[in-house]
Design an enzyme around this catalytic site. Structure first.
Site, PDB file in Angstrom:
ATOM      1  N   ASN A   1       0.880  -1.164   0.000  1.00  0.00           N
ATOM      2  CA  ASN A   1       0.000   0.000   0.000  1.00  0.00           C
ATOM      3  C   ASN A   1       0.914   1.209   0.000  1.00  0.00           C
ATOM      4  O   ASN A   1       1.480   1.578   1.020  1.00  0.00           O
ATOM      5  CB  ASN A   1      -0.886  -0.039   1.251  1.00  0.00           C
ATOM      6  CG  ASN A   1      -1.876   1.110   1.275  1.00  0.00           C
ATOM      7  OD1 ASN A   1      -1.827   2.004   0.426  1.00  0.00           O
ATOM      8  ND2 ASN A   1      -2.764   1.097   2.247  1.00  0.00           N
TER       9      ASN A   1
ATOM     10  N   ARG B   1      -2.374  -2.177  -3.626  1.00  0.00           N
ATOM     11  CA  ARG B   1      -3.630  -1.471  -3.417  1.00  0.00           C
ATOM     12  C   ARG B   1      -3.621  -0.241  -4.329  1.00  0.00           C
ATOM     13  O   ARG B   1      -2.698   0.573  -4.271  1.00  0.00           O
ATOM     14  CB  ARG B   1      -3.734  -1.014  -1.959  1.00  0.00           C
ATOM     15  CG  ARG B   1      -4.966  -0.201  -1.739  1.00  0.00           C
ATOM     16  CD  ARG B   1      -5.012   0.365  -0.351  1.00  0.00           C
ATOM     17  NE  ARG B   1      -6.258   1.074  -0.183  1.00  0.00           N
ATOM     18  CZ  ARG B   1      -6.383   2.185   0.522  1.00  0.00           C
ATOM     19  NH1 ARG B   1      -5.357   2.713   1.140  1.00  0.00           N
ATOM     20  NH2 ARG B   1      -7.561   2.770   0.613  1.00  0.00           N
TER      21      ARG B   1
ATOM     22  N   HIS C   1     -12.906   2.043  -0.164  1.00  0.00           N
ATOM     23  CA  HIS C   1     -12.833   1.017   0.901  1.00  0.00           C
ATOM     24  C   HIS C   1     -13.394  -0.322   0.413  1.00  0.00           C
ATOM     25  O   HIS C   1     -13.811  -1.151   1.229  1.00  0.00           O
ATOM     26  CB  HIS C   1     -13.665   1.407   2.152  1.00  0.00           C
ATOM     27  CG  HIS C   1     -13.091   2.513   2.966  1.00  0.00           C
ATOM     28  ND1 HIS C   1     -13.892   3.435   3.627  1.00  0.00           N
ATOM     29  CD2 HIS C   1     -11.811   2.836   3.261  1.00  0.00           C
ATOM     30  CE1 HIS C   1     -13.123   4.286   4.277  1.00  0.00           C
ATOM     31  NE2 HIS C   1     -11.862   3.955   4.077  1.00  0.00           N
TER      32      HIS C   1
ATOM     33  N   ARG D   1     -12.802  14.688   7.577  1.00  0.00           N
ATOM     34  CA  ARG D   1     -13.634  15.018   6.401  1.00  0.00           C
ATOM     35  C   ARG D   1     -15.075  15.275   6.829  1.00  0.00           C
ATOM     36  O   ARG D   1     -15.596  14.588   7.717  1.00  0.00           O
ATOM     37  CB  ARG D   1     -13.624  13.879   5.386  1.00  0.00           C
ATOM     38  CG  ARG D   1     -12.295  13.640   4.750  1.00  0.00           C
ATOM     39  CD  ARG D   1     -12.393  12.581   3.655  1.00  0.00           C
ATOM     40  NE  ARG D   1     -11.073  12.036   3.382  1.00  0.00           N
ATOM     41  CZ  ARG D   1     -10.786  10.741   3.328  1.00  0.00           C
ATOM     42  NH1 ARG D   1     -11.731   9.831   3.498  1.00  0.00           N
ATOM     43  NH2 ARG D   1      -9.562  10.349   3.090  1.00  0.00           N
TER      44      ARG D   1
ATOM     45  N   GLU E   1      -7.614  -5.914   4.988  1.00  0.00           N
ATOM     46  CA  GLU E   1      -7.501  -5.569   3.574  1.00  0.00           C
ATOM     47  C   GLU E   1      -6.316  -6.274   2.913  1.00  0.00           C
ATOM     48  O   GLU E   1      -6.390  -6.683   1.753  1.00  0.00           O
ATOM     49  CB  GLU E   1      -7.390  -4.053   3.418  1.00  0.00           C
ATOM     50  CG  GLU E   1      -8.708  -3.367   3.763  1.00  0.00           C
ATOM     51  CD  GLU E   1      -8.586  -1.878   3.990  1.00  0.00           C
ATOM     52  OE1 GLU E   1      -8.755  -1.140   3.035  1.00  0.00           O
ATOM     53  OE2 GLU E   1      -8.336  -1.456   5.139  1.00  0.00           O
TER      54      GLU E   1
END
Ligand code: ADP
Length: 411
Positions: free
Chosen positions: A7, A93, A182, A246, A389
């Site tokens: 990642n 990723r 996601h 956010r 993940e």
């Protein structure tokens, strides 16, 4: 086989070396402050056998970082493999796959160019992901590199869920639509939930699940029969839930007001909604849910407000998605907050009894790892499922290589 999962961020590189047969993590770590002026670079590395080690090392770019990671992976003391040749494939990723990439692909020059094109939709992420991919191509030629996209799981959304109510040509000409993110996490926990539901006699084909990934970034997904029908993030990860920094959903005219009345530039507005809003913006204290929950418990009014708004937004989306799916079999909580905050789970579920959601407060408080936290009378199952993940990326990487679906060829 041994799969390296990467990642790659703009100045960091997270990695896990996974044995895809046993799914054991042989080694993992993170290289930080890559290419950052002033040095201070560091690799935190860990193996199942020999524990943790930290190495101070300045890395000018991702090639140098990967090179150092390979040295650690093959180190006689701290390593997990004898040689880089022991790595059979790398799973990367990649944040944005646009409309083109609806499943993982083996990377070649054409795919690289396509991922680069998607950078307009994810200017912070895709270029950073590409740096990691290119470093691996250079350092391990001949080893298949696979891209696993954060957006791909959401590709099954119907058009009425992903088209914005703008003039239609903004979709056809510029790709302005909802994509969702996601996806790897939602896919992993949904798969686990489907297994649990099947054991309880719910048919996979008709199953209706809501997955709540609540971490620093937060998103929810509505899944019917294992296929996504809606998700809360949009063209970018800014839409939907309240997150650490956010704003999530907001009246778009607020941004115009800021632009006109306060002469805010696009970059300033971007910074505002992505980095200075959410839990941090409302509370003025922190973007971290642990700090917020602690301050709220101590009577801090704005921390309490941040916590309330956060949970209220999740609750609204559960209601919306139950309506969108015409029913609900399970709600899944995952991500740092979803897995660890019994308080958030409790606040979210409170008042949803009319939908058949009945939390068992005791099970909720004592949940550790994978747990079912609903009362026996609850019509809707409520699960906490730790996400993974990296494991999902390793599975998808092996899957795409075995089925050789791409036809794109291996570099
Ligand atoms: P990322 O999205 O960066 O992968 P994580 O999934 O690790 O992040 O989630 C980070 C969030 O999880 C932070 O807001 C953190 O406060 C929260 N978190 C972690 N542990 C707990 C806990 N025990 N209680 C409440 N929140 C927690």
């Amino acid at each position: 086989m041994k799969v390296l999962v990467l990642n790659s961020g703009s100045s960091s590189l997270k990695y896990q070396l996974i044995d895809s047969d046993s799914e054991e993590v042989l080694a993992k770590g993170i290289a930080e402050r890559i290419g950052v002026k002033g040095g201070g670079g560091k690799i935190k590395h860990e193996t199942a056998k020999n524990g943790k080690v930290e190495v101070d090392v300045d890395m000018a770019d991702h090639d140098q970082a990967m090179d150092r990671v390979f040295k650690l992976l093959t180190d006689p003391q701290h390593g997990a493999i004898a040689s880089v040749d022991d790595i059979s494939a790398v799973g990367h990723r990649v944040v944005h796959g646009g409309e083109r990439f609806v499943e993982p692909v083996v990377i070649n020059d054409e795919i690289l160019a396509e991922i680069d094109k998607m950078s307009v939709l994810a200017p912070l992420h895709n270029p950073a992901n590409l740096k990691g991919i290119k470093a691996c191509i250079r350092l391990m030629p001949g080893v298949p590199q696979v891209a696993v996209f954060d957006t791909a799981f959401h590709a099954t959304m119907p058009d009425y869920a992903y088209i914005y109510a703008l003039p239609y040509n903004y979709y056809t000409d510029y790709g302005v639509r909802r994509y969702g993110f996601h996806g790897t996490s939602h896919r992993y926990v949904a798969g686990q939930a489907l297994k649990l539901l099947e054991e309880q006699g719910v048919s996979r084909e008709t199953s209706k699940i809501i997955t709540c990934h609540l971490g620093n970034g937060c998103s929810m997904t509505a899944i019917v029969g294992g296929r996504v029908v809606d998700t809360s993030m949009g063209m970018t990860p800014a839409e939907g839930l309240v997150m650490g920094t956010r704003s999530g959903d907001i009246d778009p005219a607020v941004l115009l007001y800021l632009a006109r009345e306060q002469q805010a530039t696009p970059d300033e507005i971007d910074d505002l909604i992505n980095k200075r809003s959410g839990l941090l913006g409302i509370s003025g204290i922190s973007s971290d849910m642990r700090d917020i929950a602690k301050a709220a418990a101590e009577g801090n009014r704005r921390a309490e407000l941040a916590l309330s708004i956060f949970c209220y937004r999740v609750k609204k989306y559960i209601g919306a998605y139950a309506a969108a799916m015409g029913g609900l079999d399970a709600v899944v909580f995952t991500g740092g907050i979803g897995e660890n905050s019994s308080e958030v789970r409790s606040r979210v579920c409170k008042g949803l009894e009319f939908l058949g959601i009945q939390l068992d407060e005791e099970k909720n408080r004592s949940a550790r790892g994978l747990a079912e936290i609903c009362s026996s009378a609850s019509r809707v199952r409520i699960f906490v499922i730790p996400t993974n993940e990296e494991r999902m990326i390793a599975r998808e990487t092996v899957g795409v290589l075995q089925s050789r679906k791409t036809g794109a060829g291996v570099r």
